[in-house]
Motif scaffolding. Sequence first.
Motif, PDB file in Angstrom:
ATOM      1  N   GLY A  27       0.798  -1.226   0.000  1.00 41.13           N
ATOM      2  CA  GLY A  27       0.000   0.000   0.000  1.00 41.13           C
ATOM      3  C   GLY A  27       0.817   1.255   0.000  1.00 41.13           C
ATOM      4  N   GLY A  28       0.197   2.387  -0.342  1.00 34.76           N
ATOM      5  CA  GLY A  28       0.850   3.682  -0.327  1.00 34.76           C
ATOM      6  C   GLY A  28       0.156   4.628   0.617  1.00 34.76           C
ATOM      7  N   LYS A  29       0.777   5.791   0.866  1.00 34.85           N
ATOM      8  CA  LYS A  29       0.210   6.788   1.751  1.00 34.85           C
ATOM      9  C   LYS A  29      -0.063   8.061   0.990  1.00 34.85           C
ATOM     10  CE  LYS A  29       2.420   4.969   5.928  1.00 34.85           C
ATOM     11  NZ  LYS A  29       3.238   5.294   7.099  1.00 34.85           N
ATOM     12  N   LYS A  30      -0.982   8.845   1.495  1.00 39.42           N
ATOM     13  CA  LYS A  30      -1.372  10.081   0.833  1.00 39.42           C
ATOM     14  C   LYS A  30      -0.577  11.257   1.379  1.00 39.42           C
ATOM     15  CE  LYS A  30      -4.531   7.777  -1.337  1.00 39.42           C
ATOM     16  NZ  LYS A  30      -4.405   7.488  -2.752  1.00 39.42           N
ATOM     17  N   ARG A 237      13.164  -2.742   0.338  1.00 44.11           N
ATOM     18  CA  ARG A 237      11.970  -3.557   0.510  1.00 44.11           C
ATOM     19  C   ARG A 237      12.349  -5.027   0.746  1.00 44.11           C
ATOM     20  NH1 ARG A 237       6.842  -3.566   2.307  1.00 44.11           N
ATOM     21  NH2 ARG A 237       5.529  -5.048   1.194  1.00 44.11           N
ATOM     22  N   THR A 238      13.385  -5.485   0.048  1.00 43.49           N
ATOM     23  CA  THR A 238      13.877  -6.852   0.228  1.00 43.49           C
ATOM     24  C   THR A 238      14.324  -7.091   1.662  1.00 43.49           C
ATOM     25  OG1 THR A 238      14.569  -7.002  -2.087  1.00 43.49           O
ATOM     26  CG2 THR A 238      15.620  -8.517  -0.547  1.00 43.49           C
ATOM     27  N   ASP A 292      16.911  18.686  -0.948  1.00 42.59           N
ATOM     28  CA  ASP A 292      16.794  19.400   0.326  1.00 42.59           C
ATOM     29  C   ASP A 292      16.279  18.456   1.418  1.00 42.59           C
ATOM     30  OD1 ASP A 292      16.258  21.072   2.459  1.00 42.59           O
ATOM     31  OD2 ASP A 292      15.258  22.605   1.256  1.00 42.59           O
ATOM     32  N   PRO A 293      17.067  18.204   2.463  1.00 44.27           N
ATOM     33  CA  PRO A 293      16.626  17.287   3.533  1.00 44.27           C
ATOM     34  C   PRO A 293      15.309  17.707   4.181  1.00 44.27           C
ATOM     35  CG  PRO A 293      18.961  17.803   3.759  1.00 44.27           C
ATOM     36  CD  PRO A 293      18.420  18.727   2.711  1.00 44.27           C
ATOM     37  N   ALA A 294      14.991  18.998   4.152  1.00 38.38           N
ATOM     38  CA  ALA A 294      13.749  19.477   4.753  1.00 38.38           C
ATOM     39  C   ALA A 294      12.527  18.931   4.023  1.00 38.38           C
ATOM     40  CB  ALA A 294      13.725  21.007   4.750  1.00 38.38           C
ATOM     41  N   ASN A 295      12.707  18.475   2.790  1.00 36.70           N
ATOM     42  CA  ASN A 295      11.589  17.974   1.992  1.00 36.70           C
ATOM     43  C   ASN A 295      11.502  16.452   1.967  1.00 36.70           C
ATOM     44  OD1 ASN A 295      10.921  20.637   1.226  1.00 36.70           O
ATOM     45  ND2 ASN A 295      12.398  20.572  -0.454  1.00 36.70           N
ATOM     46  N   LEU A 296      12.380  15.777   2.701  1.00 39.90           N
ATOM     47  CA  LEU A 296      12.479  14.326   2.583  1.00 39.90           C
ATOM     48  C   LEU A 296      11.175  13.605   2.920  1.00 39.90           C
ATOM     49  CD1 LEU A 296      14.068  11.755   2.063  1.00 39.90           C
ATOM     50  CD2 LEU A 296      14.936  11.884   4.414  1.00 39.90           C
ATOM     51  N   GLN A 297      10.559  13.948   4.032  1.00 43.31           N
ATOM     52  CA  GLN A 297       9.333  13.265   4.430  1.00 43.31           C
ATOM     53  C   GLN A 297       8.233  13.455   3.379  1.00 43.31           C
ATOM     54  OE1 GLN A 297       8.823  11.143   6.932  1.00 43.31           O
ATOM     55  NE2 GLN A 297       6.641  10.867   6.496  1.00 43.31           N
ATOM     56  N   GLU A 298       8.062  14.694   2.922  1.00 38.76           N
ATOM     57  CA  GLU A 298       7.027  14.962   1.925  1.00 38.76           C
ATOM     58  C   GLU A 298       7.338  14.253   0.617  1.00 38.76           C
ATOM     59  OE1 GLU A 298       4.581  18.642  -0.196  1.00 38.76           O
ATOM     60  OE2 GLU A 298       6.359  19.085   1.026  1.00 38.76           O
ATOM     61  N   LEU A 299       8.601  14.231   0.243  1.00 35.57           N
ATOM     62  CA  LEU A 299       9.009  13.519  -0.970  1.00 35.57           C
ATOM     63  C   LEU A 299       8.589  12.051  -0.896  1.00 35.57           C
ATOM     64  CD1 LEU A 299      10.663  13.023  -3.586  1.00 35.57           C
ATOM     65  CD2 LEU A 299      12.697  12.851  -2.161  1.00 35.57           C
ATOM     66  N   CYS A 300       8.853  11.436   0.238  1.00 36.18           N
ATOM     67  CA  CYS A 300       8.511  10.017   0.397  1.00 36.18           C
ATOM     68  C   CYS A 300       7.002   9.796   0.412  1.00 36.18           C
ATOM     69  CB  CYS A 300       9.138   9.477   1.679  1.00 36.18           C
ATOM     70  SG  CYS A 300      10.951   9.483   1.663  1.00 36.18           S
ATOM     71  N   GLU A 301       6.272  10.700   1.028  1.00 38.68           N
ATOM     72  CA  GLU A 301       4.816  10.565   1.080  1.00 38.68           C
ATOM     73  C   GLU A 301       4.192  10.715  -0.306  1.00 38.68           C
ATOM     74  OE1 GLU A 301       3.612  13.388   4.004  1.00 38.68           O
ATOM     75  OE2 GLU A 301       4.237  12.132   5.697  1.00 38.68           O
ATOM     76  N   TYR A 308       2.274   6.203  -8.125  1.00 38.70           N
ATOM     77  CA  TYR A 308       3.715   6.324  -8.326  1.00 38.70           C
ATOM     78  C   TYR A 308       4.413   5.015  -7.935  1.00 38.70           C
ATOM     79  CZ  TYR A 308       2.664  11.218  -9.169  1.00 38.70           C
ATOM     80  OH  TYR A 308       2.146  12.383  -9.679  1.00 38.70           O
ATOM     81  N   PHE A 309       4.948   4.887  -6.722  1.00 38.91           N
ATOM     82  CA  PHE A 309       5.700   3.687  -6.378  1.00 38.91           C
ATOM     83  C   PHE A 309       4.830   2.591  -5.768  1.00 38.91           C
ATOM     84  CE2 PHE A 309       9.598   6.588  -5.469  1.00 38.91           C
ATOM     85  CZ  PHE A 309       9.642   6.935  -6.808  1.00 38.91           C
ATOM     86  N   LYS A 310       3.655   2.964  -5.250  1.00 37.59           N
ATOM     87  CA  LYS A 310       2.753   2.010  -4.595  1.00 37.59           C
ATOM     88  C   LYS A 310       3.508   1.199  -3.551  1.00 37.59           C
ATOM     89  CE  LYS A 310      -1.108  -1.071  -5.609  1.00 37.59           C
ATOM     90  NZ  LYS A 310      -1.804  -1.887  -6.619  1.00 37.59           N
ATOM     91  N   CYS A 311       4.130   1.913  -2.626  1.00 33.01           N
ATOM     92  CA  CYS A 311       4.931   1.270  -1.602  1.00 33.01           C
ATOM     93  C   CYS A 311       4.888   2.124  -0.335  1.00 33.01           C
ATOM     94  CB  CYS A 311       6.363   1.100  -2.097  1.00 33.01           C
ATOM     95  SG  CYS A 311       7.181  -0.345  -1.408  1.00 33.01           S
ATOM     96  N   ASN A 312       5.487   1.631   0.738  1.00 32.32           N
ATOM     97  CA  ASN A 312       5.464   2.335   2.006  1.00 32.32           C
ATOM     98  C   ASN A 312       6.586   3.353   2.123  1.00 32.32           C
ATOM     99  OD1 ASN A 312       3.277   0.736   2.961  1.00 32.32           O
ATOM    100  ND2 ASN A 312       4.719  -0.910   3.441  1.00 32.32           N
TER     101      ASN A 312
END
Length: 436
Positions: A27-30, A237-238, A292-301, A308-312
Motif C-alpha cells: 500500500g501507499g500513503k497520501k 523492501r527486500t 533538500d533534507p527538509a523535503n524528505l518526508q514529503e518527498l517520500c509521502e 507512483y511507487f505504490k509502496c510504504n
Amino acid sequence: MSNLSRRRFLITAAGTAAGAVWLSACGGKKAATTTAPAGAGASDTEVKGATLGFIALTDASPLIIAKEKGFFAKHGMPDVKVVKQTSWAATRDNLELGADRGGIDGAHILTPMPYLLTAGTITKTSKPLPMYILARLNVNGQGLSLSNEFLKEKVTLQSPKIKEIADRKKAEGKLLKAAMTFPGGTHDLWMRYWLSANGVNPVSEADLVVVPPAQMVANLQTGTMDTFCVGEPWNQRTVNKKIGYTGAITGELWKDHPEKAFSMRADWVDKNPKATKAMLMAVQEAQMWCQDPANLQELCEITSKDKYFKCNVEDIKPRLAGTFDFGDGRSVTDSPLRMHFWKETDSHSFPYKSHDLWFLTEDIRWGYLPQTTDTKGLIDKVNRSDLWKEAAIAIGQEKAIPASDSRGKETFFDGVVFDPENPKAYLDSLKFKALT
C-alpha cells in the motif's frame, strides 16, 4: 545479446503474476501537495504539455515532484503528464510510438537506453529512434541484493564468496541466476562489472535474466533468482521483508556514479525548443527540491502513492536519508554514497559526456554495440549538455555548470581506472568480455 535470449527478455519484461499479486498488497500513503508559484521562468512555449514515462524507482522522483509541486506549471507547461511504465521494455516501446500514437514523448530512463535507441539496436523495428539526453536525474542509489540462501556467505562488494557460490552452482549443473532490468542498461552493467571484478564470468558462469524493477522482490521471494541489481526502494523492501540482503550499494562500486537520465525524443525537442527548455528548468528545480533534507518526508509521502511507487514510506525514506541496513548485520548512517539529485559543487544533474562514454564502452565490451561504434559521434548527437547549461543559466544556477563536459578519470572499487581520453586502454585491460 550474449547469453540472454530474446524470448526470455520478452517474457520477463512483460511481467509475472507473482509480481502483480505482490504489488497489489503493497500500500501507499497520501500526502498534501502545494504548487510552485508562477514566476519569471514561465514562458510562451510551443505547447503546454508532454507525456513523460517513469518506472517505480526512487530516482524518478524529480519528474514526479516537478509535476506534483507545480514546477512544470510554473514554467509554462501545466499539461505535462507523468505516466507509470510497467518495465523498461514498455518505456522503449512507448517512446517508439510517441505520444501522438498513444505512447510517450520522453522519460525517466536508464542512461544507456537513449544511445541504444538512437543506434537502433533495441528498437522493435531495428530502425534508429533519435533521442536526446537532457539531464542526469541522479547519482548513486542502486543496490546488489542476494537471497537469504546466501546469508551465511556474507557476500559484500569485494568478496571471493560470490565466485565460490557461482562455482558451487555450476558444479550442480546450474548457473548463478542474476537479474537485472534491461539488456545493456545500467543495472546490467553494474551486475556484470561486480561479477567480473570478483572473478565470475557473466557470460559463462552466470545466467542474466531480465525482470522489471517492481517485480524483483516477488521473484526473489519465489526463488526465481539468486541475486539482482535494481534501484531503490526495492533493495530496502527486500531487507524489510526479510527475504534477502544487500551485498553492496552501487556507490561503493563507483562513487557518485551516473544513473538515470531525463531523455526526450529528438524530433519532439527539435519541434518544441521552448517547451523543452521549460521542462528542463522545471526538472532542475525539482532536483534541488528533492535534494533538500527538509523535503524528505514529503518527498517520500508523495512518491509512495499508488499512482507512483505504490509502496510504504518506510521502504523509501531510510536509504534516501543515507541510512543503510544491509540486512546481514551491517548498517551505515549518514552515508555520502546515498542517492543524490542535485549538488551545485559536484554538478550531479549535469550530463557529463565522459560518463556516457563509459556506458558506451561497457556496451561495446558486452556486445550490445559494435566495436566499430563511433562513440564520440553518437555522444555528440544524443547528449545535449548545451541545453542543460541554457536551462541552468535561466534559473540562476550558473555555478552548477562544470568547467568541462568530462569529469575526468574515474576509479572503481577494484582499482581499475577509466580514462575518457583512452577508453580503448580501459577496455583492453578488462579480463572478461562478451566473446571470452
